[in-house]
Design a protein around this motif. Structure first.
Motif, PDB file in Angstrom:
ATOM      1  N   HIS A   1       7.886 -12.895   2.895  1.00 44.83           N
ATOM      2  CA  HIS A   1       7.439 -11.500   2.926  1.00 44.83           C
ATOM      3  C   HIS A   1       7.692 -10.844   1.561  1.00 44.83           C
ATOM      4  O   HIS A   1       6.809 -10.208   0.978  1.00 44.83           O
ATOM      5  N   PHE A   2       8.897 -11.051   1.049  1.00 43.46           N
ATOM      6  CA  PHE A   2       9.266 -10.431  -0.227  1.00 43.46           C
ATOM      7  C   PHE A   2       8.392 -10.975  -1.364  1.00 43.46           C
ATOM      8  O   PHE A   2       7.919 -10.213  -2.228  1.00 43.46           O
ATOM      9  N   ALA A   3       8.145 -12.282  -1.334  1.00 45.54           N
ATOM     10  CA  ALA A   3       7.315 -12.893  -2.387  1.00 45.54           C
ATOM     11  C   ALA A   3       5.897 -12.322  -2.335  1.00 45.54           C
ATOM     12  O   ALA A   3       5.289 -12.038  -3.374  1.00 45.54           O
ATOM     13  N   GLU A   4       5.380 -12.132  -1.132  1.00 42.29           N
ATOM     14  CA  GLU A   4       4.020 -11.607  -0.980  1.00 42.29           C
ATOM     15  C   GLU A   4       3.928 -10.149  -1.453  1.00 42.29           C
ATOM     16  O   GLU A   4       2.966  -9.762  -2.119  1.00 42.29           O
ATOM     17  N   VAL A   5       4.948  -9.350  -1.134  1.00 41.59           N
ATOM     18  CA  VAL A   5       4.951  -7.950  -1.598  1.00 41.59           C
ATOM     19  C   VAL A   5       4.915  -7.933  -3.128  1.00 41.59           C
ATOM     20  O   VAL A   5       4.140  -7.194  -3.748  1.00 41.59           O
ATOM     21  N   ARG A   6       5.705  -8.793  -3.747  1.00 41.29           N
ATOM     22  CA  ARG A   6       5.742  -8.836  -5.228  1.00 41.29           C
ATOM     23  C   ARG A   6       4.387  -9.243  -5.775  1.00 41.29           C
ATOM     24  O   ARG A   6       3.875  -8.642  -6.723  1.00 41.29           O
ATOM     25  N   ALA A   7       3.784 -10.257  -5.142  1.00 41.89           N
ATOM     26  CA  ALA A   7       2.479 -10.731  -5.622  1.00 41.89           C
ATOM     27  C   ALA A   7       1.418  -9.635  -5.488  1.00 41.89           C
ATOM     28  O   ALA A   7       0.582  -9.444  -6.375  1.00 41.89           O
ATOM     29  N   LEU A   8       1.475  -8.915  -4.377  1.00 41.50           N
ATOM     30  CA  LEU A   8       0.483  -7.849  -4.151  1.00 41.50           C
ATOM     31  C   LEU A   8       0.652  -6.718  -5.170  1.00 41.50           C
ATOM     32  O   LEU A   8      -0.331  -6.175  -5.679  1.00 41.50           O
ATOM     33  N   LEU A   9       1.889  -6.370  -5.459  1.00 43.47           N
ATOM     34  CA  LEU A   9       2.119  -5.305  -6.445  1.00 43.47           C
ATOM     35  C   LEU A   9       1.624  -5.751  -7.817  1.00 43.47           C
ATOM     36  O   LEU A   9       1.003  -4.971  -8.547  1.00 43.47           O
ATOM     37  N   GLU A  10       1.904  -7.011  -8.144  1.00 41.54           N
ATOM     38  CA  GLU A  10       1.430  -7.525  -9.441  1.00 41.54           C
ATOM     39  C   GLU A  10      -0.093  -7.474  -9.501  1.00 41.54           C
ATOM     40  O   GLU A  10      -0.667  -7.022 -10.485  1.00 41.54           O
ATOM     41  N   ALA A  11      -0.723  -7.894  -8.413  1.00 44.10           N
ATOM     42  CA  ALA A  11      -2.195  -7.896  -8.387  1.00 44.10           C
ATOM     43  C   ALA A  11      -2.744  -6.480  -8.499  1.00 44.10           C
ATOM     44  O   ALA A  11      -3.816  -6.256  -9.066  1.00 44.10           O
ATOM     45  N   ALA A  12      -1.996  -5.511  -7.978  1.00 41.00           N
ATOM     46  CA  ALA A  12      -2.466  -4.121  -8.028  1.00 41.00           C
ATOM     47  C   ALA A  12      -2.091  -3.451  -9.355  1.00 41.00           C
ATOM     48  O   ALA A  12      -2.372  -2.276  -9.562  1.00 41.00           O
TER      49      ALA A  12
ATOM     50  N   GLY B   1       1.617  13.107 -13.322  1.00 44.52           N
ATOM     51  CA  GLY B   1       2.050  12.947 -14.709  1.00 44.52           C
ATOM     52  C   GLY B   1       3.562  12.934 -14.859  1.00 44.52           C
ATOM     53  O   GLY B   1       4.096  13.353 -15.890  1.00 44.52           O
ATOM     54  N   VAL B   2       4.280  12.451 -13.840  1.00 43.78           N
ATOM     55  CA  VAL B   2       5.744  12.361 -13.950  1.00 43.78           C
ATOM     56  C   VAL B   2       6.079  11.305 -15.006  1.00 43.78           C
ATOM     57  O   VAL B   2       5.667  10.148 -14.869  1.00 43.78           O
ATOM     58  N   PRO B   3       6.789  11.685 -16.065  1.00 37.41           N
ATOM     59  CA  PRO B   3       7.039  10.744 -17.154  1.00 37.41           C
ATOM     60  C   PRO B   3       8.236   9.826 -16.872  1.00 37.41           C
ATOM     61  O   PRO B   3       9.086  10.148 -16.043  1.00 37.41           O
ATOM     62  N   GLY B   4       8.293   8.704 -17.563  1.00 38.68           N
ATOM     63  CA  GLY B   4       9.481   7.848 -17.548  1.00 38.68           C
ATOM     64  C   GLY B   4       9.846   7.279 -16.193  1.00 38.68           C
ATOM     65  O   GLY B   4      11.024   7.114 -15.884  1.00 38.68           O
ATOM     66  N   VAL B   5       8.845   6.941 -15.393  1.00 40.49           N
ATOM     67  CA  VAL B   5       9.130   6.454 -14.032  1.00 40.49           C
ATOM     68  C   VAL B   5       9.231   4.927 -14.023  1.00 40.49           C
ATOM     69  O   VAL B   5       8.467   4.239 -14.698  1.00 40.49           O
ATOM     70  N   GLU B   6      10.199   4.421 -13.263  1.00 39.25           N
ATOM     71  CA  GLU B   6      10.330   2.972 -13.112  1.00 39.25           C
ATOM     72  C   GLU B   6      10.508   2.662 -11.623  1.00 39.25           C
ATOM     73  O   GLU B   6      11.211   3.379 -10.919  1.00 39.25           O
ATOM     74  N   LEU B   7       9.853   1.600 -11.174  1.00 36.29           N
ATOM     75  CA  LEU B   7       9.952   1.202  -9.761  1.00 36.29           C
ATOM     76  C   LEU B   7      10.957   0.071  -9.624  1.00 36.29           C
ATOM     77  O   LEU B   7      10.851  -0.957 -10.282  1.00 36.29           O
ATOM     78  N   ARG B   8      11.962   0.274  -8.774  1.00 39.39           N
ATOM     79  CA  ARG B   8      12.936  -0.784  -8.469  1.00 39.39           C
ATOM     80  C   ARG B   8      12.663  -1.288  -7.064  1.00 39.39           C
ATOM     81  O   ARG B   8      12.440  -0.490  -6.150  1.00 39.39           O
TER      82      ARG B   8
ATOM     83  N   GLU C   1       0.830  -1.217   0.000  1.00 38.71           N
ATOM     84  CA  GLU C   1       0.000   0.000   0.000  1.00 38.71           C
ATOM     85  C   GLU C   1       0.860   1.261   0.000  1.00 38.71           C
ATOM     86  O   GLU C   1       0.566   2.230  -0.701  1.00 38.71           O
ATOM     87  N   ALA C   2       1.938   1.241   0.789  1.00 40.72           N
ATOM     88  CA  ALA C   2       2.824   2.411   0.838  1.00 40.72           C
ATOM     89  C   ALA C   2       3.398   2.689  -0.558  1.00 40.72           C
ATOM     90  O   ALA C   2       3.422   3.832  -1.032  1.00 40.72           O
ATOM     91  N   ILE C   3       3.829   1.621  -1.222  1.00 42.37           N
ATOM     92  CA  ILE C   3       4.397   1.775  -2.570  1.00 42.37           C
ATOM     93  C   ILE C   3       3.331   2.307  -3.533  1.00 42.37           C
ATOM     94  O   ILE C   3       3.584   3.179  -4.364  1.00 42.37           O
ATOM     95  N   MET C   4       2.104   1.777  -3.358  1.00 44.97           N
ATOM     96  CA  MET C   4       1.008   2.202  -4.230  1.00 44.97           C
ATOM     97  C   MET C   4       0.741   3.702  -4.093  1.00 44.97           C
ATOM     98  O   MET C   4       0.459   4.378  -5.082  1.00 44.97           O
ATOM     99  N   LEU C   5       0.839   4.227  -2.875  1.00 45.31           N
ATOM    100  CA  LEU C   5       0.573   5.662  -2.677  1.00 45.31           C
ATOM    101  C   LEU C   5       1.563   6.516  -3.463  1.00 45.31           C
ATOM    102  O   LEU C   5       1.180   7.502  -4.096  1.00 45.31           O
ATOM    103  N   LEU C   6       2.834   6.130  -3.426  1.00 46.21           N
ATOM    104  CA  LEU C   6       3.825   6.920  -4.166  1.00 46.21           C
ATOM    105  C   LEU C   6       3.638   6.729  -5.676  1.00 46.21           C
ATOM    106  O   LEU C   6       3.746   7.693  -6.442  1.00 46.21           O
ATOM    107  N   ALA C   7       3.317   5.513  -6.076  1.00 48.74           N
ATOM    108  CA  ALA C   7       3.049   5.265  -7.507  1.00 48.74           C
ATOM    109  C   ALA C   7       1.872   6.120  -7.968  1.00 48.74           C
ATOM    110  O   ALA C   7       1.913   6.743  -9.040  1.00 48.74           O
TER     111      ALA C   7
END
Ligand code: AMP
Length: 418
Positions: free
Chosen positions: A240-251, A161-168, A148-154
Motif C-alpha cells: 500500500h505504502f509503495a503504491e501511494v509513493r508511486a502514485l504521488l511520483e506519477a502525479a 501560493g503558500v511558499p516554502g511547502v514540503e510534504l512529509r 488523491e486526498a494528498i493531491m487536493l491539499l497540495a
C-alpha cells in the motif's frame, strides 16, 4: 492577531477577532478550497461545534495530548459531559454512522470548514479557537484514494501560493502490524529510560509513538536509534505504502519519507502525511492527515476504511504573510445638498441591483468630506447629486467630471468599464 491591550474586555486567551482585512484573506482561502473540492466531487458537511465527550475519548484516543490535556469539556444543565470539538474527523464519522451513509455510493467524499477548540498554550500559529478546512473520503481503502486526498491539499496550497511547502510522508501500518512494532519500540524506550524526558517516560506503555515528537535533545537522541515503523512494514501494508509513493511520483507531487512522522491522534493507520512550511516557526505544519481504517468501527459502525486531512487557516495566513487589500468600490454617491439623500439611496439600490458596488454618505458630511471619503474607500467613480436634480459623474482616477443623466447612470458607469 494579538488582542489590543488597555481595554476593559479582551477576547479570551488564545482567541482573536477576525477584522475585515483578515476576513477577506480568509474568504479567499475558503473559496479556493470550496472550488477545488467541488471539482473533485466533494460535498460540504457541517457538524455541531460540540459533541458528547465520549466521542472524542473513543475516537481521538484517551492516551493522546488532545484528550488528556486540551479539551474544553463541561457539564451541561442536563448533567451530560460535553466537549467543544477539538477536531473534525470523529464528528464526521459519527455523522456517517448516525445517518447510515454506508448506504450511499462509496466513497462518501466530504469537506468542512469551521472553528475548532484546543486548550493549548497559545503562541504564534497556535490558538485555543482556530479554524480548519478539511476533507474526508470514507469507504475506500485504495492507495489511489490516499494519493488523491494528498493531491487536493497540495493543490490548495499551490493555488493559494503558500511558499516554502514540503510534504512529509509516512506509514503507520495496519493496527495489527503496529501492535508488534509497538512492543519493539517500548523495549527500546525501556532500555534507554534514563535518557527520556519525564513526559515520554511516563507514557512508554500508553503512547510510545509520541516519543518521536519530543522536543528534548536526550529523548531525540534515543529516538534516532529507535526502530522505525516504515522500515518494518510488511505484506499489504508495504505494498500500500509503495503504491501511494508511486502514485504521488506519477502525479508530480514531491515528498520526503519521514520515518519519525507520527500524528497526535490515535486513529491513524497506514498512510500519514504532513505539509510543513519553512516560513512558520515552531508550529510549522500547515496541514496534514492520514488514513483511519479503524475509526468508524470504533464508533459503532461496520468496518469502513477512510482517509482525510485538515489544514489550519491561521497557519496558511501566517505562511502567506499578508492581509487582503480592500477591493475598492465602483461608485460613491455624493450629495451636494443634504436634501438629495433620498435620491442617493434609491440610486445606490439601482446600482447594486445592476451588480455594481455602491455606497452613499451615511453620516452627513459636507461635499468636500464626501469626496475625501470616496477617495479613502477606493471608489472608482463619484456621482455628485446636485440640488436641482442634475448630476455629475467624476472619474476618480483621471479627475474628469461630466454631467450625467441619473436615469442613465448604470449605462454610463458600465460603459466606462467599472
Ligand atoms: P490536527 O487536527 O492536529 O491534525 O491539525 C491539523 C491542522 O490544524 C494543523 O496542521 C494546523 O494547521 C491546524 N492546527 C491544529 N491545532 C491548531 C491550533 N491550536 N492553532 C492553530 N492551528 C492548529
Amino acid at each position: 492577531m494579538a488582542s489590543k491591550t488597555g481595554t476593559r474586555y479582551q477576547a479570551p486567551r488564545g482567541t482573536f477577532d477576525v477584522l475585515p482585512d483578515a476576513a477577506r484573506a480568509r474568504a479567499r482561502i475558503e473559496q479556493a478550497a470550496a472550488a477545488i473540492f467541488a471539482r473533485a466531487g466533494y460535498e460540504q458537511i457541517s457538524t455541531p461545534a460540540f459533541e458528547d465527550t465520549e466521542l472524542f475519548e473513543r475516537g481521538v484516543g484517551r492516551s493522546t495530548d488532545i484528550v488528556r490535556k486540551e479539551m474544553f469539556t463541561f457539564e451541561d444543565k442536563g448533567g451530560r459531559s460535553i466537549t467543544l470539538r477539538p477536531e473534525g474527523t470523529a464528528p464526521i464519522c459519527r455523522a456517517y454512522v448516525e445517518h447510515g451513509m454506508h448506504k450511499l455510493a462509496q466513497p462518501v467524499k466530504l469537506f468542512y470548514a469551521g472553528p475548532f477548540f484546543r486548550h493549548e498554550r497559545p503562541q504564534a500559529g497556535r490558538y485555543r479557537q482556530f479554524h480548519q478546512i478539511g476533507a474526508e473520503a470514507i469507504g475506500t481503502d485504495t492507495p489511489l484514494a490516499d494519493a488523491e486526498a494528498i493531491m487536493l491539499l497540495a493543490d490548495l496550497l499551490a493555488e493559494l501560493g503558500v511558499p516554502g511547502v514540503e510534504l512529509r510522508l509516512g506509514s503507520l501500518g495496519s493496527l495489527e502490524a503496529r501492535r508488534a512494532y509497538l512492543e519493539e519500540l517500548k523495549a527500546h524506550l525501556r532500555a534507554n529510560e534514563g535518557d527520556l524526558s519525564k513526559d515520554v517516560r511516563e507514557r512508554i506503555e500508553i503512547n510510545p509513538l509520541r516519543a518521536f515528537d519530543a522536543d528534548d535533545a536526550d529523548t531525540q537522541g534515543v529516538m534516532a536509534s529507535a526502530p522505525k515503523l516504515v522500515e518494518r512494514l510488511e505484506g499489504e501494508d508495504a505494498e500500500h505504502f509503495a503504491e501511494v509513493r508511486a502514485l504521488l511520483e506519477a502525479a508530480g507531487i514531491a515528498f520526503e519519507i519521514d520515518p519519525t512522522l507520527v500524528r497526535g491522534l490515535d486513529y491513524y493507520t497506514r498512510t500519514i502525511f504532513s505539509f510543513v512550511c519553512d516560513r512558520l516557526g515552531a508550529q510549522s505544519e500547515v496541514g496534514g492527515g492520514g488514513r483511519y481504517d479503524g475509526l468508524i468501527e470504533q464508533l459503532g459502525g461496520s468496518p469502513t476504511p477512510a482517509i482525510g486531512w485538515a489544514a489550519g487557516i491561521e497557519r496558511i495566513l501566517l505562511a502567506l504573510g499578508e492581509a487582503e487589500e480592500a477591493g475598492g468600490r465602483d461608485v460613491f454617491l455624493a450629495v451636494a445638498d443634504p436634501g438629495q439623500g433620498r435620491r442617493a439611496l434609491a440610486l445606490a439600490g439601482e446600482l447594486r441591483h445592476a451588480g455594481f458596488s455602491a455606497e452613499l454618505d451615511l453620516v452627513g458630511r459636507g461635499l468636500k468630506g464626501q469626496l475625501k471619503h470616496a477617495d479613502r474607500i477606493g471608489a472608482r467613480h463619484v456621482v455628485i447629486l446636485e440640488a436641482d436634480g442634475s448630476a455629475q459623474l467624476r472619474d476618480m482616477q483621471s479627475g474628469a467630471q461630466l454631467p450625467v443623466d441619473p436615469a442613465d447612470l448604470v449605462d454610463a458607469i458600465g460603459g466606462e468599464g467599472a
